[in-house]
Design a protein around this motif. Structure first.
Motif, short mmCIF file in Angstrom:
data_model
loop_
_atom_site.label_atom_id
_atom_site.label_comp_id
_atom_site.label_asym_id
_atom_site.label_seq_id
_atom_site.Cartn_x
_atom_site.Cartn_y
_atom_site.Cartn_z
N UNK A 413 -8.24 8.34 0.53
CA UNK A 413 -6.83 8.71 0.73
C UNK A 413 -6.05 7.59 1.40
N UNK A 414 -6.71 6.88 2.32
CA UNK A 414 -6.03 5.81 3.05
C UNK A 414 -5.74 4.60 2.19
N UNK A 415 -6.33 4.57 0.98
CA UNK A 415 -6.18 3.41 0.11
C UNK A 415 -5.32 3.68 -1.11
N UNK A 416 -5.06 4.94 -1.41
CA UNK A 416 -4.25 5.28 -2.58
C UNK A 416 -3.17 6.28 -2.17
N UNK A 417 -2.10 6.31 -2.92
CA UNK A 417 -0.97 7.15 -2.58
C UNK A 417 -1.09 8.50 -3.28
N UNK A 548 -5.05 0.10 7.79
CA UNK A 548 -5.02 -0.60 6.52
C UNK A 548 -3.59 -0.75 6.01
N UNK A 549 -2.68 0.08 6.53
CA UNK A 549 -1.28 0.03 6.13
C UNK A 549 -0.43 -0.71 7.17
N UNK A 669 0.14 7.36 3.65
CA UNK A 669 1.29 6.69 3.07
C UNK A 669 2.60 7.31 3.54
N UNK A 670 2.67 8.63 3.57
CA UNK A 670 3.90 9.29 4.01
C UNK A 670 4.20 8.93 5.46
#
Length: 732
Positions: A413-417, A548-549, A669-670
């Motif tokens: 989840x932390x790598x894809x939106x 990561x973001x 991401x949000x």
């Protein structure tokens, strides 16, 4: 047929009939049952012919009797256990109970009995199990695939695929995990019989399932030797006990008012279906407050509570379960007296599946559909939520390849939106297609790549739209409703039933159901549905993978940066205020959001929410979240609340950076997007430092809660003593 074959068939029939009577003796004591037409032929095909069979018969015909009888006959001939792939836990519980009554040793492996798995596996190793029921999701579990499945397939006596329409893309309830079954069938030793059963399959689904059962190649790609095709048994689907009807009412209040008025006059006990979780919960609450013995049953209901609710309905201790499709295939109550739908399912086939729960052992059962104008929006939401996109699939595959090792779903989840539920669904699709694999420690890329079958998904989308149109036609038709439904399943032999409201009107008679809705009951429904105020629980934890973001945030959100519990007027899916809110959040013909000031009726509801809030300390000021899509709506809401509450109007947060990508991303991401999107201006910062009480943080819609979380954090960091979020609507 030779004399020897005839004698063998006669012997098998006598043995099978004895097994059938043992199976049914507990439920029908003193009754000497016999096979329905086709039942023994299916058993014979499996036991003597060792064939692959597809049985399409209406609910209550006795499909489970076929596989239980065949299982015991095969066991008596030295075969290994039967494996039944079954989609719902309720179905498993009923089947195990039925098997135990007949002396069949049946066990299950599913998500609800993890503490029993080791005992079940030990029984399997000791050949102490006649029937094993598993959910299709078990087929993706690495431990089950590695330690249980290989040995089981070597000894398997019979494979049963229940609710087999789930295998097919064209089935109304297609499930990706079911597609693995075709691969498992290809691994079975030659001569292992396979049975697929369903009550809801049209010709296209039947052909698709039959192909997956019988047209699979053997070693080297050649056809399997000795294959003589799939034994297909299809019977008439008309249900003579059901009285169908459709009652068109103007509003959710009228529909609930009808139910409040007439629920007790419906025969026996039954099911009230809704399209959403919130509708089920709201309906159950209003009915219970009016004195009706009902319980809500949804995907949010705890497993133990589900089992208790099922038992209460089966024992007729309650009048109805108010349920979503969480109560669907497999729920077994032969004397179910009625099924009422508040809102229409998206296809006649799905509708037939659900109403088929009623009237299996009664002369009459009542089935009524109360459609609503919001149905189409709900259909669209569920249809689009289950379709994979090329960009999302590519992102998942790229992330797995880059990782070079297993990734858990939270790590992915932390790598894809993508949010959790659509991500898990996409992983299932990719796994079935061979592009990813679920191993110990998480998911990995297989390196085989993935082809986005655009044509396939286009055809599926077209089929779904055709089903929705057929459901609209069912609501409007003046033809026999039962005939219409079974024709949707390609049963062309049906004749007018003479009992539905269409048949009665054609004969010059009134419909079988009452059509009046007393005004006082509509008002009571309105009062129950108009209850305002949905709690917005504050976020307390940062999502994993924020580093990561580019944001060094992890673990719990600091207490001094959290929001307090907030309030929304209602959910968008609610039966009451939800309808007004859906109209407020509509788009124009060009797809642009319609922006208007808060209507007077909603303004009154906002005041009522504030009045009932029960906060520890009253807010002293209002700050709004800036909006690109509906600035007038948010501004009028903030100003109106400040005026009526005599609160200081502090203006809004500043917008900085690029616009957020929109709803649909996952938590990491949000959160990252909105944390970078807002700022506190110099003037607002100075005024926040002077406050002696909480800030009311105002926005139009609460979806993921990260916008409110980020905004509250900023306000707290700049001196706000506390932040109370308030929105018009909550999504979901």
């Amino acid at each position: 047929m030779s004399t020897d074959q005839s004698e063998a068939t006669s012997t098998v029939r006598e043995e099978a009939l004895a097994r059938l009577r043992a199976l049914t003796s507990a439920s029908r004591p003193g009754v000497e049952v016999d096979f329905h037409p086709g039942q023994f032929e299916a058993v014979e095909a499996l036991v003597q012919g060792r064939r692959r069979a597809l049985v399409v018969q209406r609910t209550g015909w006795g499909k489970s009797a076929v596989y239980f009888v065949a299982s015991m006959l095969l066991r008596a001939r030295g075969a290994g256990p039967t494996v039944i792939v079954s989609p719902l836990l309720a179905l498993m519980r009923d089947q195990i109970a039925a098997a135990e009554r007949a002396g069949v040793r049946a066990v299950a492996i599913n998500s609800a009995n993890q503490t029993e798995w080791e005992d079940v596996e030990q029984q399997l190793r000791g050949d102490a199990v006649d029937v094993l029921l598993i959910s299709p999701e078990r087929l993706t579990n690495p431990r089950f695939r590695e330690s249980v499945l290989p040995t089981l397939l070597e000894r398997l006596g019979l494979l049963v695929v229940d609710e087999a329409h789930c295998i097919s893309d064209w089935g109304h309830d297609f499930r990706p995990d079911y597609r693995r079954i075709a691969g498992i069938i290809a691994l079975l030793p030659e001569g292992t019989p396979v049975l697929a059963t369903t009550a809801t399959a049209n010709e296209r689904v039947i052909a698709d399932v039959a192909e997956q059962l019988g047209a699979l190649p053997g070693p080297g790609g050649a056809p399997r030797p000795g294959s003589d095709g799939v034994f297909t048994l299809r019977g008439p689907l008309t249900r003579s006990s059901l009285r169908l009807g459709v009652l068109q009412l103007q509003s959710a209040r009228q529909r609930l008012g009808w139910l409040l008025t007439h629920l007790e006059s419906l025969p026996g006990s039954g099911i009230v279906y809704t399209l959403t979780v919130s509708a089920a919960e709201d309906t159950a609450r209003v009915l219970a407050e009016a004195g009706h013995a009902v319980r809500a049953y949804t995907g949010r209901t705890d497993a133990a509570e589900r089992e208790q609710a099922e038992g209460e309905l089966k024992r007729n201790e309650i009048k109805a379960l108010v349920a979503t499709t969480a109560l669907g295939m497999g729920f077994d109550k032969p004397d179910l007296g009625f099924v009422v739908h508040l809102g229409a399912p998206s296809s006649p086939v799905a509708y037939y599946q659900q109403v088929g729960r009623a009237g299996r052992a009664t002369e009459r059962a009542d089935v009524l559909l109360l459609p609503g104008p919001e149905d189409a929006d709900i259909w669209h939401h569920f249809a689009t939520a289950t379709m994979p996109s090329r960009s999302k699939a590519d992102a998942v595959l790229a992330a797995l390849e880059e990782a070079g090792g297993p990734l858990s779903v939270p790590a992915l989840e932390a790598r894809v939106d993508l949010r959790r539920t659509p991500l898990e669904l996409l992983l299932k699709v990719l796994s079935v297609d061979g592009a990813v694999s679920n191993v110990r420690g998480g998911w990995v890329s297989t390196g085989q790549g993935w082809h986005y079958d655009e044509e396939r998904y286009r055809r599926i989308a077209e089929a779904r739209r055709a089903e929705q149109q057929a459901m609209r036609e069912y609501q409007q038709t003046d033809r026999c409703r039962m005939q219409f439904l079974v024709e949707q399943l390609d049963d062309r032999d049906a004749e007018p039933c003479g009992r539905c409201d269409s048949c009665l009107r054609a004969a010059g008679q009134p419909p079988w159901y009452p059509t009046e809705v007393p005004t006082d009951w509509v008002q009571r429904a309105e009062s129950g549905l108009s209850r305002v105020g949905v709690v917005i629980e504050p976020r307390a934890q940062w999502p994993s993978g924020m580093s990561r973001l580019g944001l060094q945030l992890s673990g719990r959100i600091a207490a001094g940066e959290q929001a307090e519990p907030g309030r929304a007027v209602a959910r968008l899916t609610d039966l009451g205020w939800g309808q007004a809110l859906r109209g407020l959040f509509r788009s124009d013909e060009q797809g642009r959001p319609v922006d208007a000031e808060v209507p007077a009726s909603l303004a009154g509801a906002c005041v009522e929410v504030l009045r009932q809030w029960g906060w520890e300390q009253r807010p002293v000021a209002v700050v709004s979240v800036p909006s690109l899509s509906r600035p007038r709506l948010v501004a009028s809401l903030a100003q109106g609340l400040a005026t009526v509450g005599r609160l200081e109007q502090l203006g809004s947060l500043d917008l900085v950076g690029e616009p957020v990508s929109g709803r649909g991303g996952n938590s990491a991401y949000r959160a990252a997007e909105v944390l970078r999107r807002f700022a506190v201006g110099e003037e607002l910062a100075g005024r926040l430092q002077q406050l002696a009480g909480p800030v009311l943080l105002v926005d139009d819609l609460c979806d993921s809660r990260w916008t409110l979380t980020a905004a509250a954090r900023l306000l707290r960091q700049h001196g706000a003593p506390a932040v109370l979020p308030f929105t018009l609507a909550q999504a979901g």
